[in-house]
Design a protein around this motif. Sequence first.
Motif, PDB file in Angstrom:
ATOM      1  N   LYS A  31       0.807  -1.329  -0.061  1.00  0.00           N
ATOM      2  CA  LYS A  31      -0.001   0.007   0.204  1.00  0.00           C
ATOM      3  C   LYS A  31       0.727   1.257  -0.099  1.00  0.00           C
ATOM      4  O   LYS A  31       0.512   2.378  -0.806  1.00  0.00           O
ATOM      5  N   SER A  32       1.828   1.123   0.770  1.00  0.00           N
ATOM      6  CA  SER A  32       2.801   2.405   0.871  1.00  0.00           C
ATOM      7  C   SER A  32       3.521   2.706  -0.443  1.00  0.00           C
ATOM      8  O   SER A  32       3.829   3.707  -0.872  1.00  0.00           O
ATOM      9  N   MET A  33       3.990   1.360  -0.974  1.00  0.00           N
ATOM     10  CA  MET A  33       4.828   1.368  -2.224  1.00  0.00           C
ATOM     11  C   MET A  33       4.057   1.945  -3.494  1.00  0.00           C
ATOM     12  O   MET A  33       4.364   3.030  -4.263  1.00  0.00           O
ATOM     13  N   ASN A  34       2.574   1.724  -3.338  1.00  0.00           N
ATOM     14  CA  ASN A  34       1.553   2.205  -4.525  1.00  0.00           C
ATOM     15  C   ASN A  34       1.298   3.626  -4.293  1.00  0.00           C
ATOM     16  O   ASN A  34       1.413   4.531  -5.301  1.00  0.00           O
ATOM     17  N   LYS A  35       1.604   4.074  -2.898  1.00  0.00           N
ATOM     18  CA  LYS A  35       1.409   5.538  -2.958  1.00  0.00           C
ATOM     19  C   LYS A  35       2.299   6.526  -3.251  1.00  0.00           C
ATOM     20  O   LYS A  35       2.407   7.374  -3.625  1.00  0.00           O
ATOM     21  N   GLN A  36       3.571   5.806  -3.024  1.00  0.00           N
ATOM     22  CA  GLN A  36       4.863   6.593  -3.544  1.00  0.00           C
ATOM     23  C   GLN A  36       5.077   6.393  -4.969  1.00  0.00           C
ATOM     24  O   GLN A  36       5.480   7.485  -5.601  1.00  0.00           O
ATOM     25  N   MET A  37       4.672   5.432  -5.650  1.00  0.00           N
ATOM     26  CA  MET A  37       4.722   5.324  -7.087  1.00  0.00           C
ATOM     27  C   MET A  37       3.931   6.196  -7.682  1.00  0.00           C
ATOM     28  O   MET A  37       4.240   6.896  -8.890  1.00  0.00           O
ATOM     29  N   THR A  38       2.741   6.574  -6.994  1.00  0.00           N
ATOM     30  CA  THR A  38       1.865   7.585  -7.871  1.00  0.00           C
ATOM     31  C   THR A  38       2.318   9.054  -7.722  1.00  0.00           C
ATOM     32  O   THR A  38       2.124   9.693  -8.362  1.00  0.00           O
ATOM     33  N   LYS A  39       3.454   9.348  -6.815  1.00  0.00           N
ATOM     34  CA  LYS A  39       4.114  10.629  -6.887  1.00  0.00           C
ATOM     35  C   LYS A  39       4.987  10.793  -7.757  1.00  0.00           C
ATOM     36  O   LYS A  39       5.517  11.860  -8.095  1.00  0.00           O
ATOM     37  N   ILE A  40       5.854   9.959  -8.450  1.00  0.00           N
ATOM     38  CA  ILE A  40       6.802   9.896  -9.521  1.00  0.00           C
ATOM     39  C   ILE A  40       6.141  10.542 -10.618  1.00  0.00           C
ATOM     40  O   ILE A  40       5.103   9.998 -11.295  1.00  0.00           O
ATOM     41  N   LYS A  41       6.814  11.396 -11.340  1.00  0.00           N
ATOM     42  CA  LYS A  41       6.346  12.052 -12.551  1.00  0.00           C
ATOM     43  C   LYS A  41       7.110  11.487 -13.669  1.00  0.00           C
ATOM     44  O   LYS A  41       8.278  11.635 -13.806  1.00  0.00           O
ATOM     45  N   VAL A  42       6.385  10.949 -14.542  1.00  0.00           N
ATOM     46  CA  VAL A  42       7.065  10.140 -15.769  1.00  0.00           C
ATOM     47  C   VAL A  42       6.837  10.994 -16.986  1.00  0.00           C
ATOM     48  O   VAL A  42       5.513  11.218 -17.261  1.00  0.00           O
ATOM     49  N   PRO A  43       7.782  11.496 -17.675  1.00  0.00           N
ATOM     50  CA  PRO A  43       7.507  12.337 -18.776  1.00  0.00           C
ATOM     51  C   PRO A  43       6.878  11.449 -20.071  1.00  0.00           C
ATOM     52  O   PRO A  43       7.281  10.143 -20.353  1.00  0.00           O
ATOM     53  N   HIS A  44       6.056  11.881 -20.922  1.00  0.00           N
ATOM     54  CA  HIS A  44       5.362  11.381 -21.769  1.00  0.00           C
ATOM     55  C   HIS A  44       6.319  11.664 -22.923  1.00  0.00           C
ATOM     56  O   HIS A  44       7.032  12.393 -23.040  1.00  0.00           O
ATOM     57  N   GLU A  45       6.187  10.525 -24.106  1.00  0.00           N
ATOM     58  CA  GLU A  45       6.638  10.704 -25.398  1.00  0.00           C
ATOM     59  C   GLU A  45       6.748  12.019 -26.022  1.00  0.00           C
ATOM     60  O   GLU A  45       7.656  12.568 -26.387  1.00  0.00           O
ATOM     61  N   GLY A  46       5.541  12.822 -26.082  1.00  0.00           N
ATOM     62  CA  GLY A  46       5.402  14.037 -26.568  1.00  0.00           C
ATOM     63  C   GLY A  46       6.358  15.115 -25.926  1.00  0.00           C
ATOM     64  O   GLY A  46       6.625  16.005 -26.426  1.00  0.00           O
ATOM     65  N   ASP A  47       5.981  15.050 -24.559  1.00  0.00           N
ATOM     66  CA  ASP A  47       6.959  15.977 -23.981  1.00  0.00           C
ATOM     67  C   ASP A  47       8.482  16.027 -24.030  1.00  0.00           C
ATOM     68  O   ASP A  47       9.058  16.842 -24.202  1.00  0.00           O
ATOM     69  N   VAL A  48       8.978  14.820 -24.340  1.00  0.00           N
ATOM     70  CA  VAL A  48      10.416  14.332 -24.629  1.00  0.00           C
ATOM     71  C   VAL A  48      10.649  14.943 -25.984  1.00  0.00           C
ATOM     72  O   VAL A  48      11.662  15.725 -26.183  1.00  0.00           O
ATOM     73  N   ASP A  49       9.827  14.807 -27.046  1.00  0.00           N
ATOM     74  CA  ASP A  49      10.096  15.347 -28.346  1.00  0.00           C
ATOM     75  C   ASP A  49       9.884  16.909 -28.366  1.00  0.00           C
ATOM     76  O   ASP A  49      10.687  17.649 -29.156  1.00  0.00           O
ATOM     77  N   ASP A  50       9.223  17.378 -27.628  1.00  0.00           N
ATOM     78  CA  ASP A  50       8.881  18.883 -27.586  1.00  0.00           C
ATOM     79  C   ASP A  50      10.330  19.454 -27.150  1.00  0.00           C
ATOM     80  O   ASP A  50      10.904  20.583 -27.479  1.00  0.00           O
ATOM     81  N   LYS A  51      10.979  18.895 -26.003  1.00  0.00           N
ATOM     82  CA  LYS A  51      12.137  19.520 -25.647  1.00  0.00           C
ATOM     83  C   LYS A  51      13.395  19.267 -26.442  1.00  0.00           C
ATOM     84  O   LYS A  51      14.205  20.085 -26.641  1.00  0.00           O
ATOM     85  N   GLU A  52      13.323  18.075 -27.218  1.00  0.00           N
ATOM     86  CA  GLU A  52      14.390  17.766 -28.158  1.00  0.00           C
ATOM     87  C   GLU A  52      14.450  18.967 -29.472  1.00  0.00           C
ATOM     88  O   GLU A  52      15.421  19.452 -29.694  1.00  0.00           O
TER      89      GLU A  52
END
Length: 55
Positions: A31-52
């Motif tokens: 339960k604690s691990m799932n709570k911590q995993m939801t806090k992680i911000k994962v960039p989407h492919e579109g966000d990475v392409d825009d930065k490049e």
Amino acid sequence: MTVLAAGDVSPGLLGFVVVALIGVALYMLIKSMNKQMTKIKVPHEGDVDDKEKAE
């Protein structure tokens, strides 16, 4: 209550309590691990392409 032979072993109440406590601890850790995993911000492919493209 049954009488056990000299070589028989039974975990009894203590064994059940230990296994139950391990199960409860595992549930709380997952339960604690799932709570911590939801806090992680994962960039989407579109966000990475825009930065490049911006570089």
